[in-house]
Motif scaffolding. Structure first.
Motif, mmCIF file in Angstrom:
data_model
loop_
_atom_site.group_PDB
_atom_site.id
_atom_site.type_symbol
_atom_site.label_atom_id
_atom_site.label_comp_id
_atom_site.label_asym_id
_atom_site.label_seq_id
_atom_site.Cartn_x
_atom_site.Cartn_y
_atom_site.Cartn_z
ATOM 1 N N ALA A 158 10.767 12.925 -0.708
ATOM 2 C CA ALA A 158 11.043 11.791 -0.178
ATOM 3 C C ALA A 158 10.384 10.709 -0.249
ATOM 4 C CB ALA A 158 11.204 12.345 1.409
ATOM 5 N N VAL A 159 11.073 9.466 -0.036
ATOM 6 C CA VAL A 159 10.258 8.080 0.137
ATOM 7 C C VAL A 159 10.568 7.507 1.269
ATOM 8 C CG1 VAL A 159 9.978 5.927 -1.201
ATOM 9 C CG2 VAL A 159 10.327 8.004 -2.578
ATOM 10 N N GLU A 160 9.433 7.228 2.108
ATOM 11 C CA GLU A 160 9.752 6.937 3.403
ATOM 12 C C GLU A 160 8.885 5.401 3.800
ATOM 13 O OE1 GLU A 160 11.978 7.762 5.849
ATOM 14 O OE2 GLU A 160 12.722 9.741 4.732
ATOM 15 N N GLN A 197 4.484 2.322 2.833
ATOM 16 C CA GLN A 197 5.461 3.494 2.097
ATOM 17 C C GLN A 197 4.753 4.821 1.797
ATOM 18 O OE1 GLN A 197 9.343 2.778 0.139
ATOM 19 N NE2 GLN A 197 8.279 0.675 -0.246
ATOM 20 N N VAL A 198 5.470 5.708 1.690
ATOM 21 C CA VAL A 198 4.969 7.020 1.308
ATOM 22 C C VAL A 198 5.935 7.761 0.609
ATOM 23 C CG1 VAL A 198 5.351 8.196 3.393
ATOM 24 C CG2 VAL A 198 3.634 9.140 1.843
ATOM 25 N N ALA A 199 5.530 8.222 -0.650
ATOM 26 C CA ALA A 199 6.329 9.204 -1.326
ATOM 27 C C ALA A 199 5.852 10.603 -1.152
ATOM 28 C CB ALA A 199 6.358 8.820 -2.732
ATOM 29 N N ILE A 200 6.660 11.588 -0.932
ATOM 30 C CA ILE A 200 6.219 12.868 -0.646
ATOM 31 C C ILE A 200 6.588 13.826 -1.935
ATOM 32 C CG2 ILE A 200 6.239 15.017 0.714
ATOM 33 C CD1 ILE A 200 7.134 12.521 2.759
ATOM 34 N N ILE A 201 5.637 14.633 -2.387
ATOM 35 C CA ILE A 201 5.871 15.488 -3.629
ATOM 36 C C ILE A 201 5.677 16.735 -3.306
ATOM 37 C CG2 ILE A 201 3.758 14.696 -4.649
ATOM 38 C CD1 ILE A 201 4.677 14.892 -7.216
ATOM 39 N N ARG A 202 6.218 17.635 -3.921
ATOM 40 C CA ARG A 202 6.099 19.271 -3.561
ATOM 41 C C ARG A 202 6.474 19.964 -4.750
ATOM 42 N NH1 ARG A 202 9.088 22.954 -1.696
ATOM 43 N NH2 ARG A 202 8.091 24.628 -0.804
ATOM 44 N N LYS A 203 5.535 20.785 -5.208
ATOM 45 C CA LYS A 203 5.700 21.484 -6.352
ATOM 46 C C LYS A 203 6.501 20.684 -7.560
ATOM 47 C CE LYS A 203 6.023 25.993 -4.058
ATOM 48 N NZ LYS A 203 6.773 27.014 -3.827
ATOM 49 N N GLY A 204 5.775 19.706 -7.862
ATOM 50 C CA GLY A 204 6.168 18.761 -9.061
ATOM 51 C C GLY A 204 7.196 17.874 -8.898
ATOM 52 N N LEU A 254 0.842 -1.259 0.160
ATOM 53 C CA LEU A 254 0.024 -0.141 0.146
ATOM 54 C C LEU A 254 0.970 1.320 0.014
ATOM 55 C CD1 LEU A 254 -2.809 -0.772 2.608
ATOM 56 C CD2 LEU A 254 -3.054 -0.009 0.300
ATOM 57 N N PHE A 255 0.862 1.923 -0.962
ATOM 58 C CA PHE A 255 1.931 2.909 -1.315
ATOM 59 C C PHE A 255 1.254 4.454 -1.418
ATOM 60 C CE2 PHE A 255 5.124 5.462 -2.994
ATOM 61 C CZ PHE A 255 6.465 4.518 -2.805
ATOM 62 N N GLY A 256 1.253 5.197 -0.599
ATOM 63 C CA GLY A 256 0.849 6.526 -0.457
ATOM 64 C C GLY A 256 1.531 7.623 -1.232
ATOM 65 N N PHE A 257 0.949 8.334 -1.606
ATOM 66 C CA PHE A 257 1.566 9.510 -2.718
ATOM 67 C C PHE A 257 1.049 10.783 -2.170
ATOM 68 C CE2 PHE A 257 2.048 11.210 -7.161
ATOM 69 C CZ PHE A 257 3.348 11.353 -6.984
ATOM 70 N N LEU A 258 2.084 11.457 -1.246
ATOM 71 C CA LEU A 258 1.237 12.708 -0.429
ATOM 72 C C LEU A 258 1.945 13.852 -0.886
ATOM 73 C CD1 LEU A 258 -0.271 13.109 2.326
ATOM 74 C CD2 LEU A 258 2.198 13.329 3.276
#
Lengths: 328, 267
Positions: free
Chosen positions: A210-212, A199-206, A33-37
């Motif tokens: 981080a991936v944690e 896990q979660v990947a964090i995206i900001r302004k395109g 289950l992979f989050g994309f935040l």
């Protein structure tokens, strides 16, 4: 070696001069289950629509279940194994839920519709026009999972669901994961990530920040201390070894994130009159604020970032024709 | 056959609209034919009146007909030249303008294209959905004209009427293909429909206004250059070259629509 569910390499999308996402690298392993935040407009929807082939990348590529998205033929067959919930799903207004599902099932099969409808019931014989936002979302869940996909990609899937259904959906996602289904979903709700993601990947302004692993994230986090004092605070007083983050809040209070013991804090507080003192567990929000702020520091293209803020890209504001969507 | 599933679903949603348009056309046919007997008895010489119209006006709204005292000539002027070629043609181009753009606008296209359906098949399915609609309008109007002629005791040559409706139907399918292409290109309903109507209407005028001028070649851009209801119904002459052009244009427009849609972002 297993093939990753999603493998993104250098994926870039510009709408004219406006950035959607830039140079994104990300691997989503199978069966997670992979989050994309990210905040609104960060490029989450753009990324999802790129990996499903709805948008063509400006540069870079991606593979889904081992098939490159630019392989026109092969990417058709692999879609038998993909489910999708778009952001704010709209169906066919005059068509009933049942007929909508019949239609979609005719295109990709339907192995478990009844079971899903028992869990996420909708007024099947009513035209979708009369559906609430939550019912539309439930219909979207059913269509995304009814053909037993191996990978489900979802854009903010819980928006519009009431809290009970949300919980049911989280539980359902965990069960699906345990059956080996890979799930990749975008969200801007932190508690959701904490509750369901591996896990979660964090995206900001395109850009990917981080991936944690969620467990690591929470382990690394400490305590949040809030101090109210009538005195003027010198932030340097609080820069001791255990401090992860120190800042003055807009209301003048001091906010610290501390891991370890309180000795340094107690010493530092001796110099101040204390009106109020609060110590609490870090919420996941505190952990993520850390990523968002860190990014602020090392952005060299400051001027350009400013422009992006004026014209936010991605999820909620596609650059063209937003005004015409209403005529559909 | 996923194209057929897509076509059936789309047609199902459009059924009511098509039935209303068909009913309106039947009413138009009924009124037009009901007026014919009193038209013939009037003291005015309509053929003379026709000749006194400006050339451009005649080529647009009268076509090649010179005698409107026969029911055939009358129908060409009153029904096929203006209502069929311009209004029904524009309607089908307009209706087709929302075939793809409608789904992109509302994003329901994502439910379809995330399934194993290529964009080309999606476009073909949408195109196929309009064929029964054209056929329904075509056949019902055909029957209405025969019944109407029977009611006023006029003879009409059925073989020629079949020709008008066969080639007239192909013309409407061509109009659908124009709407399909603008729909794939613009992906916004209002824009696609506006462009589709603009093309059908604009080229119709272009064809009429340039007829018998030095710029007549410009009219060859118009579909109406390749169909002449007057020739078909009054003289019974088929311009097979024109039929071929209509058929080939349809195929080219559909292929083009599919290819345009394959390459574009869904935005």
């Amino acid at each position: 070696m297993t093939v990753p569910a999603i493998d993104i390499e250098g994926l870039t999308k510009f709408y004219g001069d406006v950035r959607g996402v830039e140079d994104l690298d990300l691997t989503v392993p199978e069966g997670e289950l992979f989050g994309f935040l990210g905040p609104n407009g960060a490029g989450k929807s753009t990324t999802i629509r790129l990996i499903l082939g709805f948008l063509k990348p400006t540069e870079g590529t991606a593979s889904v279940l081992g098939v490159p998205i630019d392989d026109r033929e092969a990417f058709i067959d692999v879609r038998n194994d993909i489910g999708h919930i778009p952001g704010d799903p709209q169906f066919y207004d005059d068509v009933t839920g049942r007929k909508t599902l019949d239609y979609l099932a005719s295109l990709s099969g339907d192995e478990r519709r009844e079971e899903l409808l028992e869990r996420f019931p909708v007024p099947l014989d009513r035209p979708v026009r009369g559906y609430s936002r939550g019912n539309r979302q439930k219909l979207a869940i059913v269509q995304a999972f009814m053909h037993e996909p191996r990978l489900v990609v979802m854009d903010e899937p819980t928006s519009g669901l009431d809290p009970l259904v949300q919980q049911e959906f989280y539980e359902f996602l965990r069960e699906e994961r345990d059956r080996g289904v890979s799930v990749f979903f975008s969200t801007h709700i932190l508690s959701e990530v904490r509750e369901v993601c591996d896990q979660v990947a964090i995206i900001r302004k395109g850009r990917l920040v981080a991936v944690e692993h969620i467990d690591d994230l929470l382990e690394r986090s400490g305590k949040v201390v809030t101090v109210q004092t009538p005195d003027t605070i010198d932030i340097a007083d609080f820069d001791f070894e255990e401090t992860i983050d120190a800042r003055i809040e807009p209301d003048g209070s001091l906010r610290l994130v501390i891991s370890g013991n309180y000795d340094g804090l107690v010493d530092a507080l001796e110099r101040y009159d204390i009106d109020d003192l609060e110590v609490r567990e870090t919420a996941i929000e505190d952990v993520f604020m850390h990523f968002y702020d860190a990014e602020n520091g090392d952005e060299s293209a400051g001027a350009r970032e400013g422009t992006d803020d004026d014209h936010p890209v991605g999820d909620d504001s596609e650059p063209e024709d937003a005004e015409e969507v209403a005529d559909a | 056959m996923r194209e057929l599933d897509i076509a059936l679903f789309e047609f199902d949603q459009r059924r009511r609209g098509i039935l209303i348009v068909t009913a309106l056309l039947v009413a138009t046919v009924g009124l037009t034919i009901a007026v014919f007997p009193s038209f013939g008895q009037a003291d005015v010489d309509f053929n003379e009146l026709l000749e006194s119209y400006p050339e451009e006006f005649r080529s647009a709204f009268v076509g090649s007909v010179t005698d409107i005292s026969s029911l055939e000539g009358y129908l060409v002027v009153e029904l096929y030249q203006l209502v069929w070629l311009l209004i029904v043609g524009s309607y089908f181009a307009y209706a087709a303008g929302s075939l793809i753009a409608g789904e992109v606008d509302r994003k329901s296209v994502e439910f379809i294209l995330v399934r194993p359906v290529s964009r080309t098949r999606f476009v073909i399915g949408k195109f196929l959905a309009m064929l029964p609609a054209v056929a329904l309008v075509d056949i019902v109007v055909f029957v209405a004209v025969i019944l109407g002629a029977g009611l006023i005791d006029e003879d009409i040559r059925i073989a020629r009427l079949v020709l008008v409706h066969a080639i007239g139907g192909l013309y409407l399918v061509d109009c659908v293909a124009i709407g399909l292409l603008t729909s794939a290109f613009f992906q916004r309903v209002r824009r696609a429909q506006g462009a589709a109507i603009g093309i059908v209407f604009g080229t119709f005028l272009l064809d009429s206004l340039t007829m018998d001028t030095d710029y007549e070649f410009l009219g060859s851009l118009s579909l109406t250059r390749y169909i002449d209801p007057g020739e078909l119904l009054v003289a019974g002459d088929v311009d097979w070259g024109g039929v071929a052009v209509l058929f080939v244009t349809t195929c080219v427009l559909v292929v083009l629509a599919a290819e345009v849609f394959e390459r574009r972002d869904l935005s």
